[in-house]
Design a protein around this motif. Structure first.
Motif, PDB file in Angstrom:
ATOM      1  N   VAL A 221       0.866  -1.185   0.000  1.00 23.75           N
ATOM      2  CA  VAL A 221       0.000   0.000   0.000  1.00 23.75           C
ATOM      3  C   VAL A 221       0.899   1.230   0.000  1.00 23.75           C
ATOM      4  CG1 VAL A 221      -2.023  -0.906   1.227  1.00 23.75           C
ATOM      5  CG2 VAL A 221      -0.085  -0.011   2.516  1.00 23.75           C
ATOM      6  N   GLY A 228       2.743  12.899  10.407  1.00 22.00           N
ATOM      7  CA  GLY A 228       1.761  12.705  11.465  1.00 22.00           C
ATOM      8  C   GLY A 228       1.928  13.717  12.571  1.00 22.00           C
ATOM      9  N   TYR A 229       1.031  13.626  13.539  1.00 25.01           N
ATOM     10  CA  TYR A 229       1.128  14.500  14.708  1.00 25.01           C
ATOM     11  C   TYR A 229       1.993  13.844  15.773  1.00 25.01           C
ATOM     12  CZ  TYR A 229      -2.924  16.909  12.702  1.00 25.01           C
ATOM     13  OH  TYR A 229      -3.770  17.594  11.880  1.00 25.01           O
ATOM     14  N   TRP A 342      -2.679  -8.132   5.354  1.00 28.68           N
ATOM     15  CA  TRP A 342      -1.387  -8.359   6.010  1.00 28.68           C
ATOM     16  C   TRP A 342      -1.002  -9.823   5.941  1.00 28.68           C
ATOM     17  CZ3 TRP A 342      -0.335  -5.617  11.345  1.00 28.68           C
ATOM     18  CH2 TRP A 342      -0.229  -4.228  11.152  1.00 28.68           C
TER      19      TRP A 342
ATOM     20  N   GLN B 345       3.013   0.721  14.231  1.00 32.68           N
ATOM     21  CA  GLN B 345       3.208   1.826  13.291  1.00 32.68           C
ATOM     22  C   GLN B 345       2.761   1.426  11.889  1.00 32.68           C
ATOM     23  OE1 GLN B 345       5.712   2.293  10.678  1.00 32.68           O
ATOM     24  NE2 GLN B 345       6.210   0.120  10.881  1.00 32.68           N
ATOM     25  N   LYS B 346       2.910   0.139  11.580  1.00 31.75           N
ATOM     26  CA  LYS B 346       2.447  -0.320  10.270  1.00 31.75           C
ATOM     27  C   LYS B 346       0.922  -0.242  10.192  1.00 31.75           C
ATOM     28  CE  LYS B 346       2.580  -4.191   7.027  1.00 31.75           C
ATOM     29  NZ  LYS B 346       3.127  -5.514   6.674  1.00 31.75           N
ATOM     30  N   LEU B 347       0.268  -0.578  11.307  1.00 28.24           N
ATOM     31  CA  LEU B 347      -1.195  -0.485  11.342  1.00 28.24           C
ATOM     32  C   LEU B 347      -1.626   0.965  11.118  1.00 28.24           C
ATOM     33  CD1 LEU B 347      -3.731  -2.200  13.625  1.00 28.24           C
ATOM     34  CD2 LEU B 347      -3.667   0.290  13.668  1.00 28.24           C
ATOM     35  N   ARG B 349       0.007   3.343   9.621  1.00 23.59           N
ATOM     36  CA  ARG B 349       0.348   3.848   8.283  1.00 23.59           C
ATOM     37  C   ARG B 349      -0.403   3.123   7.168  1.00 23.59           C
ATOM     38  NH1 ARG B 349       5.924   4.972  10.842  1.00 23.59           N
ATOM     39  NH2 ARG B 349       5.884   7.257  10.740  1.00 23.59           N
ATOM     40  N   THR B 350      -0.683   1.832   7.355  1.00 18.45           N
ATOM     41  CA  THR B 350      -1.316   1.098   6.255  1.00 18.45           C
ATOM     42  C   THR B 350      -2.817   0.894   6.465  1.00 18.45           C
ATOM     43  OG1 THR B 350      -0.906  -1.123   7.164  1.00 18.45           O
ATOM     44  CG2 THR B 350       0.838  -0.146   5.830  1.00 18.45           C
ATOM     45  N   ALA B 351      -3.223   0.498   7.687  1.00 20.75           N
ATOM     46  CA  ALA B 351      -4.631   0.186   7.880  1.00 20.75           C
ATOM     47  C   ALA B 351      -5.455   1.440   8.159  1.00 20.75           C
ATOM     48  CB  ALA B 351      -4.798  -0.819   9.021  1.00 20.75           C
ATOM     49  N   LEU B 352      -4.852   2.431   8.859  1.00 20.35           N
ATOM     50  CA  LEU B 352      -5.581   3.671   9.131  1.00 20.35           C
ATOM     51  C   LEU B 352      -5.194   4.785   8.157  1.00 20.35           C
ATOM     52  CD1 LEU B 352      -5.355   3.661  13.046  1.00 20.35           C
ATOM     53  CD2 LEU B 352      -7.373   3.126  11.646  1.00 20.35           C
ATOM     54  N   GLY B 353      -3.993   4.713   7.620  1.00 22.42           N
ATOM     55  CA  GLY B 353      -3.560   5.721   6.642  1.00 22.42           C
ATOM     56  C   GLY B 353      -3.059   7.008   7.258  1.00 22.42           C
ATOM     57  N   ASN B 355       0.240   8.935   9.624  1.00 25.26           N
ATOM     58  CA  ASN B 355       1.565   8.816  10.240  1.00 25.26           C
ATOM     59  C   ASN B 355       1.545   9.258  11.701  1.00 25.26           C
ATOM     60  OD1 ASN B 355       3.435   7.884   8.130  1.00 25.26           O
ATOM     61  ND2 ASN B 355       2.731   9.718   7.043  1.00 25.26           N
ATOM     62  N   SER B 356       0.351   9.531  12.224  1.00 22.10           N
ATOM     63  CA  SER B 356       0.266   9.999  13.617  1.00 22.10           C
ATOM     64  C   SER B 356       0.392   8.820  14.572  1.00 22.10           C
ATOM     65  CB  SER B 356      -1.059  10.718  13.857  1.00 22.10           C
ATOM     66  OG  SER B 356      -1.124  11.858  13.055  1.00 22.10           O
ATOM     67  N   VAL B 357       1.613   8.355  14.742  1.00 22.20           N
ATOM     68  CA  VAL B 357       1.880   7.297  15.702  1.00 22.20           C
ATOM     69  C   VAL B 357       3.065   7.743  16.538  1.00 22.20           C
ATOM     70  CG1 VAL B 357       3.181   6.015  13.933  1.00 22.20           C
ATOM     71  CG2 VAL B 357       2.464   4.851  16.024  1.00 22.20           C
TER      72      VAL B 357
END
Lengths: 543, 363
Positions: A221, A228-229, A342, B345-347, B349-353, B355-357
């Motif tokens: 993906v 991010g924040y 996944w 962090q993968k969740l 970035r990929t599942a939620l879209g 980078n706020s981790v």
């Protein structure tokens, strides 16, 4: 200098000949590592402690620089001032391995030890002696922790330390360096793993499209481009509507974040909260819509990376209680519930291998190599022995040169005044761990340290009519709490200190949430408070 | 060359000596007990501890050295050129006699089935107490702390615990008090363990060769300590990464105690109060054992994993749909493993879209 990690290794500490401990209460926060410092001191090393409090290590120290909280930049610039004035810098190292030295030289020229004494409270003669000892000793190591970083000037403090190290060339060999002691068991691993809004795993910048493509290809993906924040931005986002949902994993922000009452208000406004934890805590009990029962360290396989960058194995010793599950399983199933495609990740090793394939500095570390003894990154291939120390033969920045950053002193944001005359500093103790949901459940520990307490100087106590063990009220602009007075000269008059561990007296009700402008680290170490007597040694009614 | 402090000094020169009639060699100045071990001759010790300065108190390790009027302790004697050392003549008899003398001072030298070097040695040497001394009974010691107990009857007064506090911790938590049959180890000034400068690290009990100082968790459990199963892991209480052994009772599947070994990297077998004693949170009845979902009534209710995942996914996806992925924040924890954090962090970035981790360990 180019790496977010300790430069050197724990076993090397005992061979250091000069140790500066600044902003680290090592015997309480890292007690077993402190044994190496004790050993070094026993072997004749010179130990200097810079701390607002008379911490245990000051007993072994040749000198205690009892600086005022938040005046570290003044102290460090003055040390550098002396080094340059007396020509004790390492000119060859500066010429060969650094850049922008002149900018720092120009700034520190204005920071004389005599003026430093006025601002920091540290006698000028002590500053001069420390500068000489540090600069002249080859095996000279610096250790710091949150006493340096939990300030609004966190980055300034770290740059100052880095300037000092580069100026003297104390880098890139054994028993030296600049060592940030990591507080929690896997802070290093968490950051290495990429739980960070601007770095992909392995400190690979999100802003680099090539790197995003590399990860996107492996993951199937596209990796989102928008940064991010950070934590502090998420916390402020609770109030301005940017954040509508949180997934909290092993976190308790209403206790551990600054200005905690404000955090509580923000949490109430969220649309949705998912939590994953071992216990109910004040955050998940009140705000979570769903709570997943998770696993303790003894119930799973995996790795923790310690403060010396060593990847150590964690092993399953007992089963999870009831229907609780291993966190890895929960995260994988959660991702699938969200519709992610996944792999199965049947074991944590599968996840590790994916990480190590994608992160070049870890690619040589594989489970079969760390069965007995952990390996220290960087470890770039299967034959690499790991790296006990960094920045050899030169600093690890892409240019190969360490960068000097001139730093000017900024006073702490909240200064004491007539209404709030005391400086409050915070920290942790030997006996508890963070919000103490684990350690307050340990009878033998509670026996030693149960009630919230505040350290204060006997002079201040006398003026307020407070005796040892009396309950006092601490009030800041943001909240108040009650704690027992613990009198002694660990603090100086005008300074009070409290630990963060106590749920019924959360010190973060008092702290302010203006953090470092660059990285957002909260200024836990200085707030202004007043202290009130609340009527003797009888515990006030439960709040 | 080796480095001592800031000076490089030549490697200690190798010296030749004779061990039980055989030629042997060692770096000059090496302790005899170590030099012998490298040549396959294992000399028993009780008061010796590699973490501590040479002591030579219990004399269990005595060996014959030519030219010396009496046997010398191998744990406190350094190898020198031409030394002629024997462990095979009168030495076994000394060891047996010493062991018998030690056994004679105890009513019960082996309480609790704890690891016990004296009992092991007695077995190896086939030594038994010839009699029990009339004043063998030492006054018991009771302490109100919950972690450590002291059983004077099992104590051989080797002083390893006291020396550990002085040399490693550099505190004065324990002292050897009294003489003869009244001698025992006590927290300094006769206070409780809780009221001295003791930090409850348990280093004294890890140094004790006979289990005289012991973990109180063991009281009331039937299982002898020697049958516990050890699982090597990494401590969870700070960034030092102490290597530990979780000692598990295989029947109850519970951690009974935590130990460490001197050869473990980073901590050399040392632990602190939390690492050694604060593991009971793992088995605490307050642990969450069922997924919980907040109902219409505002309360949390137990539910199935399947339902919990569905509610969680629906809730997060609804927010994502209405406000975009940036409206979701993920806060992870340094409590979790590297692998879990990588997947979290993968969740994000990929599942939620998003980078706020991040985590509270931002510092």
């Amino acid at each position: 200098m180019g790496r977010g990690a300790t430069t050197n290794s724990i076993p090397e500490i005992e061979n250091a000949r000069f140790i500066l401990v600044i902003g680290s209460n090592t015997t309480e926060a890292h007690p077993v590592l402190a044994l190496r410092m004790k050993k070094a001191a026993r072997n004749g090393a010179t130990l200097v402690v810079a701390d607002p409090r008379k911490i245990w290590l000051t007993k072994l120290a040749k000198r205690h620089l009892q600086l005022r909280p938040g005046s570290d930049v003044w102290l460090l610039n003055a040390i550098m001032h002396v080094i340059l004035r007396e020509g004790l810098q390492d000119d060859a190292y500066i010429a060969e391995h650094t850049e922008d030295f002149d900018a720092v030289a120009e700034v520190v020229a204005r920071y004389t030890p005599e003026e430093a004494e006025q601002v920091t409270g540290v006698p000028a003669a002590d500053i001069v002696a420390t500068a000489r000892e540090y600069a002249r000793e080859r095996y000279a190591a610096i250790f710091y922790t949150l006493g340096i970083t939990e300030h609004a000037c966190a980055v300034d403090n770290i740059w100052s330390l880095s300037n000092l190290v580069l100026m003297t060339g104390h880098l890139g060999y054994e028993s030296t360096g600049l060592n940030a002691l990591r507080g929690q068991n896997n802070v290093q691993g968490l950051n290495d793993a990429g739980a960070n809004p601007s770095y992909l795993p392995g400190y690979q910048p999100l802003e680099d499209p090539e790197l995003r493509r590399k990860f996107g290809e492996r993951w199937g993906v596209e990796v989102p481009e928008t940064p991010g924040y950070r934590l502090d931005q998420m916390m402020s986002g609770l109030h301005d509507g940017r954040i509508k949902a949180l997934y909290l994993i092993g976190e308790n922000p209403v206790q551990t974040e600054p200005n905690a009452h404000h955090v509580e208000e923000g949490m109430e406004g969220l649309d949705f909260v998912v939590a994953q934890d071992l216990f109910l805590n004040d955050s998940n009990r009140r705000y979570a819509d769903v709570i997943f029962p998770a696993s303790s360290f003894a119930e799973k396989e995996g790795t923790f990376t310690n403060t010396e960058r060593r990847v150590n194995r964690v092993r399953k010793a007992v089963p999870c209680p009831g229907n609780a599950r291993e966190d890895l399983r929960i995260v994988v199933d959660m991702a699938k519930a969200l519709g992610a495609d996944w792999p199965d990740y049947r074991t944590p090793e599968d996840a590790w291998n994916e990480f190590a394939d994608l992160a070049p500095l870890w690619s040589g570390i594989r489970y079969d190599r760390i069965e007995e003894v952990g390996l220290q990154w960087p470890c770039t291939d299967r034959d690499h022995p790991g790296s006990p120390y960094l920045h050899a033969p030169h600093p690890s920045r892409p240019s190969g040169k360490g960068k000097f950053y001139p730093v000017e002193y900024q006073p702490p944001i909240e200064q004491p005044d007539s209404e709030y005359p005391f400086v409050l500093s915070t920290g942790r103790t030997l006996y508890h761990y963070n919000s103490a949901t684990m350690t307050m459940r340990e009878e033998g520990v509670v026996q030693k340290q149960e009630d919230p307490f505040v350290e204060m100087h006997p002079e201040d106590a006398r003026a307020l009519g407070v005796a040892e063990g009396d309950w006092v009220r601490l009030v800041s602009r943001r909240g108040e709490l009650e704690a027992r007075a613990k009198l002694g000269d660990r603090v100086y008059p005008g300074l009070v200190w409290m630990a963060l561990h106590f749920a019924e007296a959360k010190v973060n009700w008092l702290t302010h949430d203006v953090g470092d402008p660059l990285i957002g680290t909260p200024e836990y170490k200085t707030s202004a408070v007043r202290v009130e007597r609340v009527g003797g040694a009888i515990r006030p009614a439960a709040r | 060359m080796i480095r001592v402090g800031d000076t490089m000094i030549p490697m200690a020169r190798t010296v030749a000596f004779t061990l039980d009639g055989q030629p042997a060699s060692a770096p000059e100045g090496e302790l005899l007990v170590h030099a012998a071990a490298r040549h396959g001759v294992f000399i028993p010790t009780l008061c010796h501890d590699d973490k501590l300065e040479p002591y030579g108190g219990c004399r269990m390790c005595v060996v014959g050295v030519e030219g010396s009027p009496r046997p010398l302790p191998a744990c406190a004697t350094r190898v020198a050129e031409g030394m002629v050392v024997s462990t095979d003549s009168s030495v076994p008899q000394y060891q047996r006699t010493l062991t018998e003398m030690l056994l004679a001072e105890h009513l019960n030298p082996d309480p609790g089935g704890r690891p016990n070097e004296l009992v092991d040695l007695a077995e190896e040497l086939a030594a038994e107490a010839p009699f029990i001394l009339p004043d063998a009974k030492r006054e018991p010691y009771d302490d109100r702390n919950r972690f450590m107990g002291y059983d004077p009857d099992a104590c051989i007064l080797c002083n390893r615990c006291v020396r550990y506090t002085q040399e490693v911790m550099q505190c004065s938590a324990l002292s050897l008090e009294g003489r003869g049959p009244h001698a025992r180890i006590v927290p300094t000034h006769g206070y409780s363990w809780l009221d001295t400068e003791c930090e409850l690290c348990g280093g004294c009990l890890s140094a004790c060769p006979t289990g005289a100082i012991y973990e109180k968790f063991e009281e009331g459990t039937e299982r002898p300590e020697r049958t516990l199963e050890k699982v090597k892991s990494t401590c969870t209480f700070c960034g030092v990464g102490c290597q530990i052994d979780l000692n598990v009772d295989p029947e109850t599947q519970r951690i009974v105690k935590v130990t460490s070994e001197p050869h473990y990297v980073s901590n050399e077998g040392n632990l602190c109060v939390k690492g050694r004693f604060a593991f009971n949170f793992v088995h605490h009845p307050d642990r969450l054992t069922e997924p919980l979902v907040r109902g219409e009534d505002g309360e949390l209710h137990p539910t199935t994993w399947e339902h919990a995942f569905r509610v969680a996914a629906e809730g997060l996806l609804r927010v994502k749909e209405e406000h975009g992925p940036q409206a979701i924040g993920v806060l992870s924890s340094a409590r979790l493993t590297m692998e879990e954090n990588f997947l979290i962090q993968k969740l994000a970035r990929t599942a939620l879209g998003t980078n706020s981790v991040h985590s509270c360990e931002a510092t």
